[in-house]
Each structure stands twice: as C-alpha cells, then as structure tokens.
Design an enzyme around this catalytic site. Structure first.
Site, PDB file in Angstrom:
ATOM      1  N   GLY A  53      16.566  -0.346   0.302  1.00  0.00           N
ATOM      2  CA  GLY A  53      16.173  -0.875  -0.007  1.00  0.00           C
ATOM      3  C   GLY A  53      15.425  -1.554  -0.710  1.00  0.00           C
ATOM      4  O   GLY A  53      16.272  -2.113  -0.995  1.00  0.00           O
ATOM      5  N   LEU A  54      13.757  -1.636  -1.093  1.00  0.00           N
ATOM      6  CA  LEU A  54      13.569  -3.345  -2.590  1.00  0.00           C
ATOM      7  C   LEU A  54      14.426  -3.100  -3.591  1.00  0.00           C
ATOM      8  O   LEU A  54      15.466  -4.017  -3.798  1.00  0.00           O
ATOM      9  CB  LEU A  54      12.249  -3.348  -2.140  1.00  0.00           C
ATOM     10  N   GLY A  56      17.478  -0.905  -4.152  1.00  0.00           N
ATOM     11  CA  GLY A  56      18.934  -1.242  -3.732  1.00  0.00           C
ATOM     12  C   GLY A  56      19.908  -1.748  -3.028  1.00  0.00           C
ATOM     13  O   GLY A  56      20.798  -2.727  -3.805  1.00  0.00           O
ATOM     14  N   HIS A 277      -2.389   8.372   0.494  1.00  0.00           N
ATOM     15  CA  HIS A 277      -2.674   7.123   1.046  1.00  0.00           C
ATOM     16  C   HIS A 277      -4.406   7.085   2.224  1.00  0.00           C
ATOM     17  O   HIS A 277      -4.149   8.130   2.582  1.00  0.00           O
ATOM     18  CB  HIS A 277      -1.993   6.658   1.519  1.00  0.00           C
ATOM     19  N   SER A 295      -2.793  -0.582   6.039  1.00  0.00           N
ATOM     20  CA  SER A 295      -2.312  -1.898   4.719  1.00  0.00           C
ATOM     21  C   SER A 295      -4.516  -0.866   4.567  1.00  0.00           C
ATOM     22  O   SER A 295      -5.367  -0.650   4.528  1.00  0.00           O
ATOM     23  CB  SER A 295      -2.116  -2.027   4.737  1.00  0.00           C
ATOM     24  N   ARG A 341      -6.449   4.650  -4.876  1.00  0.00           N
ATOM     25  CA  ARG A 341      -6.345   5.695  -3.821  1.00  0.00           C
ATOM     26  C   ARG A 341      -6.673   7.033  -4.060  1.00  0.00           C
ATOM     27  O   ARG A 341      -7.404   7.398  -3.031  1.00  0.00           O
ATOM     28  CB  ARG A 341      -5.050   5.966  -3.947  1.00  0.00           C
ATOM     29  N   HIS A 412       1.629   9.473   0.850  1.00  0.00           N
ATOM     30  CA  HIS A 412       2.687   8.256   1.028  1.00  0.00           C
ATOM     31  C   HIS A 412       3.306   8.277   0.710  1.00  0.00           C
ATOM     32  O   HIS A 412       4.140   6.703   0.351  1.00  0.00           O
ATOM     33  CB  HIS A 412       1.388   6.767   1.206  1.00  0.00           C
ATOM     34  N   ARG A 446       0.012   5.378  -8.869  1.00  0.00           N
ATOM     35  CA  ARG A 446       0.422   3.671  -8.216  1.00  0.00           C
ATOM     36  C   ARG A 446      -0.835   2.709  -7.522  1.00  0.00           C
ATOM     37  O   ARG A 446      -1.282   3.262  -6.864  1.00  0.00           O
ATOM     38  CB  ARG A 446       1.551   3.759  -7.125  1.00  0.00           C
ATOM     39  N   LEU A 452       6.045  -2.453  -4.179  1.00  0.00           N
ATOM     40  CA  LEU A 452       7.092  -3.681  -4.443  1.00  0.00           C
ATOM     41  C   LEU A 452       7.281  -4.631  -5.399  1.00  0.00           C
ATOM     42  O   LEU A 452       8.598  -4.956  -5.472  1.00  0.00           O
ATOM     43  CB  LEU A 452       6.820  -4.923  -3.529  1.00  0.00           C
TER      44      LEU A 452
END
Lengths: 645, 245
Positions: A53-54, A56, A277, A295, A341, A412, A446, A452
């Site tokens: 993913g972002l 790794g 979420h 989103s 959230r 989420h 978060r 990201l």
C-alpha cells in the site's frame, strides 16, 4: 482454547527514543545521529517489506532507490491493488499555499488535539514536517492533483480542520497516490533492486537471536510454504478493521501478519482505538459483504439531517424545512457538519437510537446536497464529487442529485497497531512497522486526510532514514538459527493442517460474521464495562466452536480461498479478545474509544488524563496479556477537553 | 429471485475447463453480483464441493481486482461499472447468467475465474513512471500545470488496470491500458523528459507480452469501468511513432 483474559501489568516503557530538545529540531537531530551505511554495503543488506500500500509500496521503492536489496510481498495479484487505493478524500500537508494561517505547527497542533491527546508530540510534529515533502514528491511523480485555472494546486478543508490544507485528486486521491508509489516500485523492480512476490501471504515471523530475520509465507497459487530470510523485516500490512467483518476495508485486509509478529514478541499498542467513519452507505441486508465509504469531504457541502419527529416515514423531499433537524449544525454551531469523525458518528447513532433514523431499519441519516446544488450549481458539485455520487447510485439505485444520500457510520480505520519507537521499530529488534499497521501518530482518533499522509511519510521519508541506523550493525548479526526457521515453518504447516482436518459444519465466513456482530455490538461505537465483559464471554466460546466445527474445503496445495479465509479469521478471534481487554481496562473515553461511563453532561467523551495519558502496549503471553504503559507528556500542546461547539 | 448460473470451472492452467450450472434461489435485488457468488460459495463449501475461485478485494470499484466476463461482456451489462459494483437489481427472477474468466493469451487462467495479469505490471516496469527518487523533488508549485492538462491527465490516470479492455478486444490488445499510462504521464510537464523513451519501451513490452495489435474496434472503451477514452490510443501511437524516428 479458553484463555484467561485477565491481564497483568509489566514494566513501563520509559524511552520511545525520540531525541530531546526543541520539537522542530528533533527529526533533524535524529537523522543526523543515525548511522549511515556505506553504499557498497547497502547492496549486501536485505530487507523484506510486507504489503504494497502507500506505506509498503513507497518504502520498498525508496529502499530500492537507496541501494538496499529488497524483497516485497503482497496477497493481491499486483502491488497496485492494495487498499490504500480506495482512499477518497485527500491528503493533508502544511504547505500553507492558501495563506490561510496554516503552518507545520498548526497541523501538528490539530493532529495532537484531533487524536484526543493520546499521540506522541515528537512523532506528530515530524509527520507535519514531512507532509510538505510528500506533496512535492507526489507531484514530481506525476500524481494528477486537482488544480486551479492558474495551474497551481487546489486544496480543500476537510473534516475537523479550519484551514484548507487537503490536496486531492477528485474523489480518488488514494488511487492516484498509490499508483505513484506503485510506479516507483515497478521502476525499482525493473532495475533489479526489488524482487516482487504477488499472491503471497505472510503467515509467520522468524525471530533468531532476538532479531527479526525473515518470514514464512504461503504461495497462494501453488500452496507452497516458503521461507525468506533478511537483515530486517518491515510490516506494512494495514489495519485490522475487518475484525468487525463489516467495514470499509477490502475483503482481504487482515491482521495475520501483525498478529503473528505480536505473538513473536512485538507489543500491540492501543488495540481498542478504532475509527468509525460517519459517512458510509447503510447496510441493505444479511448477505452484506462489506460497507462502502462515502468520502467525508462530502460533509463540506452536504448537510446532515433527520426528521424532527420520531418515525417520520415521509420521503425526504416531503419533509418541510422546519420539520428537519440539522443536528450537527444545531449541536456544534462552530464546526457544524465538519466535526471530527467520532463526534459525527456518535451523533448519528444517537438520533437513530431516538427513533429518528431513516431508510431500512431506521439505521441511516440524510446527507443532503440540495443547498449546495442551488448555491454552486450542479456542474460544480459534479466536478467535486461526481464519482462518489455515481458510486452511491450504483449501490443504492438512488440518485443523490435528486434525493439526499442516506449514510450511517461504519468501521473504517484502526489507530491501534504494533507499538513502534520514534524510529518505527517494534519491540522486536529489526522488525519495523509502518502505515496503518503501527499505532504511532493518530492517538485515539485520526483526522480526515491524515492516513495517506502518515503512510507516505513513513514509507518515503521516515523509515528509509531510520532503518540504516539498525542495519549499520548487520555485519555483526549471527547467522540465522536453523531451529528458529524450522519452528516457524512447522507452526505454519501445523496450523494449515489443523484447519483442513476439522471438517466441521460451519464456513469460516459464518464465524467471521458472528464475531463481527459481537464486536460491533459490544466493542463498537459505544462500549461499557458490561458490554465488554459480555464480549469477553462470547468470543472465547465462539473461538472454541470455530476450532471444533469450522469447515475448510479443498487442500493446502492449491489456490484455496477458504483456507486463506479460515487462517485470517482464527487470528481475528485472538485480536478481538485483546481489543476488548484494552477497551475494558481503559475506563476513560477518548477519541474513537467511547466508554458510556465516561461522558460529560452533554454526552461528550470525557478523558481521564490523570489515569490514562499513556499508550497501552500489550505483550503477548500464554497466561494472558501483559500491559506496558508508555506515559505521554505534552510539552507544547496543553491538554484540554476537546470542544467543537 | 431464482437465478441460474453457468460458471467456468477450471482446476488449473493445464485443465481444459468447462461450464458448470448452479441454481441460486434466494437472490435479493439489493445484493451485489459478488455477494450472490458468496452465497453460492457458502453453499458449495458445506456440501463439500470446491467453491468458485474469483478475484476480488475492495468491492468498491477501484482496486481493479475483480474480473469476470458476464454473459459475454467483461464486467457485465452495466456501463462504466466493475463486476463488484454490479447489483442484482439489473436481473430478474428466472434469468440464466454465464460467467467466464478474462480470455486472452497473455492472461492465463490460474483457476476458475482467476487469471494472471502480471503482464500489465511488466508493461508499467518498462516505463510507466517518472524517474524521481524520494526526496529529490522540487517544490510542488515550482511547475504550474494548466488545469485542462491536469484534468485530462487525471482522466487517463483513473485506469484501474483490471484488464477488461483486453478481454473485450477481438485482438486481445492492451492498447487502452498502455495508452492510458502514456497519456497520463505524457500530458504533464514532469513527464516530458522520458516521454518518447517511455512510449517506445511500453509499446515494445506490450508486444513482447503477446497482446494483439489495435484495430480501432473500440470494444475496450465500451467495457472500460472508468470510461477511459479511445484518444489515449491515438496519443500512444503518435508518441511511439515519434520515438521511432
């Protein structure tokens, strides 16, 4: 299989290895003090990275660029498919391109506050510093962020932030950033610096002489069990939200890699911090296999409401303005629909509990774009959210341009994960953990568009700078112990054989669904001592039934998706139990962890800083988990009770 | 709803494969297509049969993993929709649905509906990137990009690499996939230094993998779940020609 779930308290963790001194200098200090590895020696050093993913993907690519020999693994058929790809909204960065008062310090402050004062100041400050480099890197790679007519990057404000610091690529920011990291990774594969293994699943960590020295994987096509050795292992295997069965995670997301590592000595921090979420498409039936996120950038222009009256069954368009309750705007006038959230999720649950929910089963609230369409025009709304609206229509058969969306909270993201120090190293030397798989930067909650940011910060910039300091000693490591390797392989084969030999009457999915229901009901959005004790009764008995009555068809020597699933569900049981133990011991509410016993007169989460301003790092043992506390100290941001009113 | 499925079953790459019929009699219109297959598989596991192997992951139309030819059309009848986003409300009680894997020589069948698409990764390896090591980038605002170019680049970049274009093409061409990446990077100023070399290397790799040539039939565009435009193939050809001069 019934383990005692009481826990014991072990030694506190006194040093997370962050440098001291002014906070803005700490990362520079660490980088300067980290030992370097001679370029000629880097080629001899072998690093395993699990997950693409972002975190790794960017880590494997960057380590390859630096000259290390990298072997990368993913369970999908291509590294480009990792679930980071599904992130919609955007990525935060303290660029202050808008001149609206943003700064590194403000992003740091917002993240510490948003995390409800349960994250480390040093880590978060570094994250905010590195955020600006991520945008530069992504743009240089050709990530097509949204732009203004003048050619400069567009930004928007995002859940919980009062400045416009979120960079985005329509509703597909995760996809575009991941494809950037994937391209960088493929470039390193072509250069021969990274060896890629797709359709491989990590099933065990090899610890030799106290160090992480390799992994045991299963080739998911041939079924072959393989051992891969290295000088260091990096886990970038994502979060564990699928413990709830229904979540916004991809179907394959699982906890097995980090759970195996946990059982091999890596402490698991804050497992109970899960993020619900607020804006997901509600469940439509029993067969539901996953939940789809809308989103939360939608909350910038959409207004959340429910009917004022209980059980109002009229179509939304027939409910006049004065019979609607825009409850977020009413309760939180300063932040309105943009509250964080956890607050938005709980508020939705509360109005549904009052009987004012909409849609099937009354488990939904409206997210209405009528005002935005009138104010901005349909085209402008389509430009911003077109693909999200399409996705919604495809799933529900309803057109959100004409009638409000129905949304409901869903699991989420998991803020908890393997404990890591400032270098992102776990309690097993040589085992580094990055991205959602670690616990480090988000505290108890978060903020939107920060996942990201953290994944790429860890992968492109932090890990590549810190891992060298560990690898500088690699020439002094002992050869890998054959016994440790053999034991790891045997443990994998034994578990596979055991799952295949039970031949019971229930599928792995049926157990997973039931476990998920237990977790959602008793360890979900709202937790109580009673509910958690109930979960801790139900989980071991269901696990016992699983190991007695699960049915796994097929053999080990073939592509066998039932076997894959069964192995993952088995680990989810153990993790679920630890999550409940952690949630039970933390009698305060904070961020995504809401204990009903700890709330103020307005029903807001009430922290207990005197007793709980620490990271709960759990050590695995056969006799039950051992709690190690890492105290959190706030030198820069004063601890206050969050208020978004 | 009662639905009859004819599903391609193939034990492995060397097995000949065949269509096998199954009846699923409790399908809800709100189910996704894959949830219907989940229901079938749960039943097959309990009866001791081998469940149908299929690729899927995100189930929200973005990872590109799901890959089924449904009644002859990759991803099924709904335009611009991946298999995982197709819902059963588009079918009616009593329907028979045929499900097959992607069929193209460079995508060999692994098992049942699962194919090997690693050829796509190798096309990207050949040049589908901008060479910029981490940490070496200039400030993001040092290079403005006209909004139109950025938007067009984005449209091409939305390709999810599912391979439906190849499965739909009578020639088994990967031109839409390859053209999308060449267009995405070639439209941006950052992509200019490597633009011609990229087009040449990627097209050559595409050919080496055994994908067929493009004859502009446009079947790819008709099934692309992300609506990638046929223009990207023109751009690929133009850059490839220039690179060969």
């Amino acid at each position: 299989m019934n383990r005692i779930v009481d826990y014991t308290v072990g030694e506190p963790i006194r040093d997370a290895k962050a440098p001291t001194g002014p906070i803005e200098d700490r990362w520079e200090t660490r980088k300067f003090k980290a030992r370097l590895v001679n370029p000629a020696n880097k080629r001899k050093l072998h690093v395993i990275v699990v997950g693409t993913g972002l975190a790794g993907g960017s880590a494997a690519a960057t380590l390859g660029e630096l000259g290390y020999r990298v072997t990368s693994f993913c369970y999908q058929d291509s590294p480009r498919r990792a679930h980071s790809i599904a992130a919609q909204g955007g990525i935060n960065a303290a660029k202050n391109y808008r001149g609206d008062g943003d700064s590194i310090y403000r992003l740091f402050y917002d993240t510490v506050k948003g995390g409800d004062f349960r994250a480390r100041e040093s880590n978060v400050y570094r994250l905010a510093q590195v955020s600006v480099n991520i945008i530069d890197q992504a743009v240089a790679q050709g990530v097509p962020f949204a732009r203004e007519y003048g050619g400069l990057l567009d930004t928007r404000s995002f859940g919980g932030a009062q400045v416009s610091r979120t960079f985005y690529a329509r509703g597909q920011t995760g996809q575009q950033l991941l494809l950037g990291a994937y391209a960088a990774l493929e470039r390193q594969i072509a250069a021969g610096n990274v060896t890629m293994n797709t359709r491989h699943e990590m099933l065990e960590l090899i610890v030799s002489d106290g160090r992480a020295r390799g992994i045991v994987v299963r080739d998911m096509v041939s079924g072959e069990v393989e051992t891969h050795l290295a000088d260091a292992v990096v886990l970038a295997t994502g979060g564990y939200g699928n413990v709830f069965f229904l979540s916004t995670n991809a179907k394959g997301c699982n906890t097995t890699a980090i759970w195996r590592a946990h059982q091999k000595g890596a402490m698991f921090a804050n497992p109970c911090y899960t993020q619900i979420h607020p804006t997901c498409i509600p469940v439509s039936g029993e067969y539901q296999s996953k939940l789809t996120l809308m989103s939360e950038s939608l909350r910038n222009d959409g207004r959340v409401w429910v009917p004022l009256a209980k059980g109002d069954a009229r179509a939304p368009g027939d409910i006049p303005e004065d019979e609607r309750d825009y409850y977020l705007e009413r309760i939180y006038p300063a932040f309105g629909n943009l509250v964080p959230r956890d607050i938005a999720s709980r508020a939705a649950k509360n109005v549904c509990d009052e009987g004012r929910g909409v849609g099937p089963g009354g488990l939904g609230v409206y997210l209405d774009f009528a005002d935005a369409i009138e104010r901005l025009g349909r085209d402008a709304v389509e430009e911003k959210y077109g693909n999200l609206f399409e996705m919604y229509e495809r799933i529900t058969g309803e057109d959100p341009y004409r009638q409000p969306m129905r949304i409901y909270p869903a699991v989420h993201y998991t803020m908890g994960g393997l404990w890591v120090d400032y270098d992102l190293q776990s309690t097993v030397p040589g085992l580094f953990v990055i991205g959602e798989a670690n616990f480090s930067d988000h505290g108890a909650n978060r903020l939107g568009a920060s996942a990201l940011m953290q994944g790429l910060a860890d992968g492109y910039f932090v890990l590549p700078a810190t891992i060298g300091d560990y690898l500088a000693d690699a020439h002094r490591f002992d050869p890998v112990d054959d016994v440790a390797v053999a034991e790891a392989e045997i443990s994998v084969r034994t578990k596979i054989n055991r799952l295949l030999s039970i031949n019971g009457t229930r599928t792995p999915d049926s157990f997973h669904r039931e476990l998920g229901r237990i977790m959602w009901e008793f360890c979900g959005m709202e937790r109580t001592e009673e509910s958690l004790n109930k979960a801790l009764e139900l989980i071991p008995s269901l696990r016992e039934e699983f190991w007695r009555d699960v049915k796994v068809s097929g053999t080990a020597e073939e592509l066998n998706q039932v076997l894959e699933k069964a192995g993952r569900v088995a680990d989810f049981f153990d993790l679920a139990e630890l999550m409940c133990v952690d949630a039970l011991h933390r009698t305060e509410s904070c961020g995504g962890h809401f204990r009903a016993e700890s709330q103020d007169a307005d029903g807001e989460a009430l922290r207990d800083d005197e007793h709980f301003a620490y990271v709960a790092a759990w050590e695995w043992s056969d006799q039950g988990p051992i709690l190690h506390k890492e105290d959190l100290e706030y030198e820069y941001v004063t601890m206050t009770q969050r208020s978004y009113k | 709803m009662k639905i009859t499925l004819k599903v391609w079953r193939q034990k492995g790459p060397s097995d000949k494969g065949r269509l096998v019929s199954y009846v699923v009699d409790d399908v809800s219109p709100d189910m996704s297509f894959l949830e219907m297959l989940d229901v079938l598989n749960e039943r097959l596991i309990l009866t001791g049969d081998d469940p149908v192997a299929f690729d899927h992951d995100c189930r929200e139309g973005i990872c590109g993993m799901c890959s089924m030819v449904i009644d002859g059309t990759p991803h099924g009848p709904q335009r611009a929709t991946t298999t995982c986003q197709l819902h059963m409300r588009h079918y009616k009680d009593g329907d028979t649905i045929t499900i097959e894997p992607w069929r193209a020589a460079p995508f060999p069948v692994v098992k049942d509906l699962v194919v090997d698409r690693s050829a796509f990764d190798r096309i990207i390896q050949a040049g589908g990137f901008i060479s910029v090591p981490a940490g070496s980038a200039p400030d993001a605002h040092s290079m403005p990009v006209a909004k139109n170019d950025a938007d067009d680049a984005f449209d091409a970049a939305t390709c999810i690499g599912c391979g439906a274009c190849v499965a739909a093409c009578p020639n088994g061409s990967a031109a839409l996939f390859t053209g999308a990446k060449i267009t995405h990077l070639g439209l941006l100023p950052q992509g200019q230094p490597e633009r011609m070399a990229r087009a040449k290397a990627m097209v050559e790799q595409m050919d080496a993998e055994g994908f067929g040539g493009c004859t502009n039939t446009g079947e790819c565009v008709a099934v692309c779940p992300k609506g990638i435009s046929l223009d990207v193939i023109g751009r690929m050809n133009a850059d490839f020609l220039k690179s060969s001069k």
